[in-house]
Design a protein around this motif. Structure first.
Motif, PDB file in Angstrom:
ATOM      1  N   ILE A 181      -8.766  -2.576  15.013  1.00  0.00           N
ATOM      2  CA  ILE A 181     -10.043  -2.676  14.308  1.00  0.00           C
ATOM      3  C   ILE A 181     -10.914  -3.720  14.998  1.00  0.00           C
ATOM      4  CG2 ILE A 181     -11.165  -3.222  12.111  1.00  0.00           C
ATOM      5  CD1 ILE A 181      -8.562  -2.302  10.719  1.00  0.00           C
ATOM      6  N   ILE A 182     -12.072  -3.291  15.473  1.00  0.00           N
ATOM      7  CA  ILE A 182     -13.019  -4.196  16.126  1.00  0.00           C
ATOM      8  C   ILE A 182     -14.094  -4.550  15.107  1.00  0.00           C
ATOM      9  CG2 ILE A 182     -14.601  -4.501  18.061  1.00  0.00           C
ATOM     10  CD1 ILE A 182     -13.047  -2.196  19.457  1.00  0.00           C
ATOM     11  N   GLY A 183     -14.011  -5.763  14.568  1.00  0.00           N
ATOM     12  CA  GLY A 183     -14.922  -6.194  13.508  1.00  0.00           C
ATOM     13  C   GLY A 183     -14.197  -6.239  12.173  1.00  0.00           C
TER      14      GLY A 183
ATOM     15  N   HIS B 287      -9.797  -7.425  16.364  1.00  0.00           N
ATOM     16  CA  HIS B 287     -10.578  -8.359  17.174  1.00  0.00           C
ATOM     17  C   HIS B 287     -11.836  -8.688  16.399  1.00  0.00           C
ATOM     18  CE1 HIS B 287     -12.245 -10.357  20.660  1.00  0.00           C
ATOM     19  NE2 HIS B 287     -13.370  -9.682  20.479  1.00  0.00           N
ATOM     20  N   ASN B 288     -12.163  -9.960  16.335  1.00  0.00           N
ATOM     21  CA  ASN B 288     -13.300 -10.405  15.527  1.00  0.00           C
ATOM     22  C   ASN B 288     -13.829 -11.704  16.120  1.00  0.00           C
ATOM     23  OD1 ASN B 288     -14.826  -9.709  13.144  1.00  0.00           O
ATOM     24  ND2 ASN B 288     -14.027 -11.574  12.202  1.00  0.00           N
ATOM     25  N   ARG B 289     -15.048 -12.075  15.736  1.00  0.00           N
ATOM     26  CA  ARG B 289     -15.599 -13.345  16.225  1.00  0.00           C
ATOM     27  C   ARG B 289     -14.783 -14.533  15.739  1.00  0.00           C
ATOM     28  NH1 ARG B 289     -21.816 -12.483  14.553  1.00  0.00           N
ATOM     29  NH2 ARG B 289     -20.721 -11.584  12.768  1.00  0.00           N
TER      30      ARG B 289
ATOM     31  N   THR C 194      -2.598  -8.532  13.233  1.00  0.00           N
ATOM     32  CA  THR C 194      -2.447  -9.415  14.386  1.00  0.00           C
ATOM     33  C   THR C 194      -3.768  -9.529  15.130  1.00  0.00           C
ATOM     34  OG1 THR C 194      -0.128  -8.770  14.646  1.00  0.00           O
ATOM     35  CG2 THR C 194      -1.206  -9.806  16.552  1.00  0.00           C
ATOM     36  N   TYR C 195      -4.252 -10.760  15.272  1.00  0.00           N
ATOM     37  CA  TYR C 195      -5.476 -10.984  16.056  1.00  0.00           C
ATOM     38  C   TYR C 195      -5.151 -10.871  17.540  1.00  0.00           C
ATOM     39  CZ  TYR C 195      -9.371 -13.255  18.351  1.00  0.00           C
ATOM     40  OH  TYR C 195     -10.430 -13.500  19.182  1.00  0.00           O
ATOM     41  N   CYS C 196      -6.048 -10.229  18.291  1.00  0.00           N
ATOM     42  CA  CYS C 196      -5.869 -10.171  19.744  1.00  0.00           C
ATOM     43  C   CYS C 196      -7.219 -10.054  20.433  1.00  0.00           C
ATOM     44  CB  CYS C 196      -4.954  -9.012  20.146  1.00  0.00           C
ATOM     45  SG  CYS C 196      -5.504  -7.394  19.624  1.00  0.00           S
TER      46      CYS C 196
ATOM     47  N   LEU D 270     -14.335   1.039  15.481  1.00  0.00           N
ATOM     48  CA  LEU D 270     -15.418   0.094  15.755  1.00  0.00           C
ATOM     49  C   LEU D 270     -16.234  -0.144  14.490  1.00  0.00           C
ATOM     50  CD1 LEU D 270     -16.984  -1.642  17.762  1.00  0.00           C
ATOM     51  CD2 LEU D 270     -18.261   0.397  18.443  1.00  0.00           C
ATOM     52  N   LEU D 271     -16.231  -1.402  14.037  1.00  0.00           N
ATOM     53  CA  LEU D 271     -16.949  -1.783  12.816  1.00  0.00           C
ATOM     54  C   LEU D 271     -17.766  -3.053  13.035  1.00  0.00           C
ATOM     55  CD1 LEU D 271     -14.094  -0.997  10.294  1.00  0.00           C
ATOM     56  CD2 LEU D 271     -16.307   0.158  10.390  1.00  0.00           C
ATOM     57  N   ALA D 272     -18.154  -3.304  14.266  1.00  0.00           N
ATOM     58  CA  ALA D 272     -18.931  -4.500  14.588  1.00  0.00           C
ATOM     59  C   ALA D 272     -20.388  -4.313  14.181  1.00  0.00           C
ATOM     60  CB  ALA D 272     -18.852  -4.778  16.087  1.00  0.00           C
ATOM     61  N   PRO D 273     -21.080  -5.385  13.799  1.00  0.00           N
ATOM     62  CA  PRO D 273     -22.503  -5.286  13.471  1.00  0.00           C
ATOM     63  C   PRO D 273     -23.330  -5.014  14.719  1.00  0.00           C
ATOM     64  CG  PRO D 273     -21.830  -7.577  13.544  1.00  0.00           C
ATOM     65  CD  PRO D 273     -20.578  -6.777  13.695  1.00  0.00           C
ATOM     66  N   SER D 274     -24.570  -4.603  14.515  1.00  0.00           N
ATOM     67  CA  SER D 274     -25.471  -4.356  15.635  1.00  0.00           C
ATOM     68  C   SER D 274     -26.197  -5.653  15.991  1.00  0.00           C
ATOM     69  CB  SER D 274     -26.486  -3.274  15.269  1.00  0.00           C
ATOM     70  OG  SER D 274     -27.418  -3.095  16.302  1.00  0.00           O
ATOM     71  N   THR D 275     -25.872  -6.212  17.154  1.00  0.00           N
ATOM     72  CA  THR D 275     -26.511  -7.428  17.635  1.00  0.00           C
ATOM     73  C   THR D 275     -26.748  -7.282  19.141  1.00  0.00           C
ATOM     74  OG1 THR D 275     -24.436  -8.544  18.204  1.00  0.00           O
ATOM     75  CG2 THR D 275     -25.234  -8.803  15.929  1.00  0.00           C
TER      76      THR D 275
END
Length: 318
Positions: free
Chosen positions: A150-152, A174-176, A189-191, A205-210
């Protein structure tokens, strides 16, 4: 005071606004107010109730001499020029939180559909191509026990992870920043992104639009994925290099994809992705349950009222 509502909405959402204000609402079902009409109406409007179909840019805001508040019936606001709104001291409201579960449901539905080739199966029936049972006919990828990346890992990412846990999936993310709830309650698990792309069977992909996430998934990232990987995007279309995705699917660099969002919306039947059988396409319906859309509308209305009354919005874009 005058407010503009750019799409036709049910009375359960609009009645409170109509009691207080002079409401101009576009009355054509399932169509946004034409830009030319919006240009005309915005000139003397105090409030704007919009959604993702409306471009609230400098050109529009230059005409809005009286505008006090913008409220969008969406969690995302990349269709609104936030910097221009700030220059004019116009607060912008949005509707996070209330659409989390509906969007997570749709995300997991896409994951299942793409992995198990559901849309291809539907086409086989509709086109009368099902002639017999065969051992490997329309076989797809196993979901139960697979690894999801999961990205975000925000609200929706966490909700998707909870659903994945029910399918006994191993959860990478993966997240900020680290999400301790996901790690402690779900064993996530963070990676780093590269590791996630290489290890995951399903990449969501669930990242915000930036500016930082613009086309964050492109040719390089698709080349890092397994040939059996399935890519899901329910965030924003601009987060993905669509040409690179098309090539990855066409050349079978990855197994399949499920998409609810696109670089430019709506897409037409001539869009290159329509040529491919290994992609499941939906028309941006992530939050489209009756209950959720009603809650989004009511929250957007409350944001608008707060802005017109000079109060802090319930959910204000910073």
């Amino acid at each position: 005071m005058k407010i503009i509502i750019t799409s036709k909405l049910p009375s359960q959402i609009t009645s409170k606004l109509e009691d207080k204000y002079d409401v101009v609402m576009w009355e054509v079902e399932n169509e946004p107010m034409p830009r030319e009409q919006l240009f005309k109406e915005i000139e003397d409007a105090d409030g704007l109730f919009c959604n993702v179909a409306d471009q609230v840019d400098k050109e529009l805001l230059d005409r809005a001499q009286k505008l006090k508040v913008i409220s969008t019936m969406a969690v995302g606001y990349d269709n609104i020029d936030i910097e221009e709104a700030k220059k004019r001291e116009i607060p912008v409201g949005h509707t996070p939180g209330v659409l989390t579960e509906a969007t997570a449901d749709l995300t997991f539905a896409l994951l299942l559909a793409a992995g198990r080739r559901i849309s291809e199966g539907i086409d086989v029936i509709r086109e009368d191509k099902w002639k017999n049972w065969a051992p490997f006919f329309l076989t797809g990828q196993q979901v139960h026990g697979a690894t999801i990346g999961i990205i975000g890992m925000g609200r929706i990412g966490l909700a998707v992870a909870k659903r994945a846990k029910g399918f006994s999936m191993d959860i990478l993310y993966h997240n900020r920043s680290r999400n301790r709830e996901a790690e402690q309650e779900l064993g996530a698990t963070y990676c780093e992104l590269d590791e996630l792309l290489e290890k995951a069977d399903f990449i969501v992909l669930l990242a915000p639009s930036t500016k930082e996430t613009y086309q964050m998934i492109g040719a390089k990232q698709f080349s890092q994925m397994k040939e059996t990987a399935i890519f899901i995007n329910t965030s924003r279309g601009t987060n993905v290099d669509e040409e690179a995705l098309y090539e990855a699917l066409k050349n079978e660099e990855i197994y399949a994809a499920g998409l609810d969002v696109y670089n430019s919306e709506p897409i037409s039947s001539s869009h290159p992705l329509h040529e491919l059988s290994n992609v499941t396409l939906l028309p941006h319906i992530g939050s489209a349950t009756i209950e959720t859309r009603m809650e989004m509308g009511k929250l957007a209305a409350e944001n608008l009222i707060h802005g017109l009354e000079g109060k802090l919005l319930i959910h204000q874009v910073k």
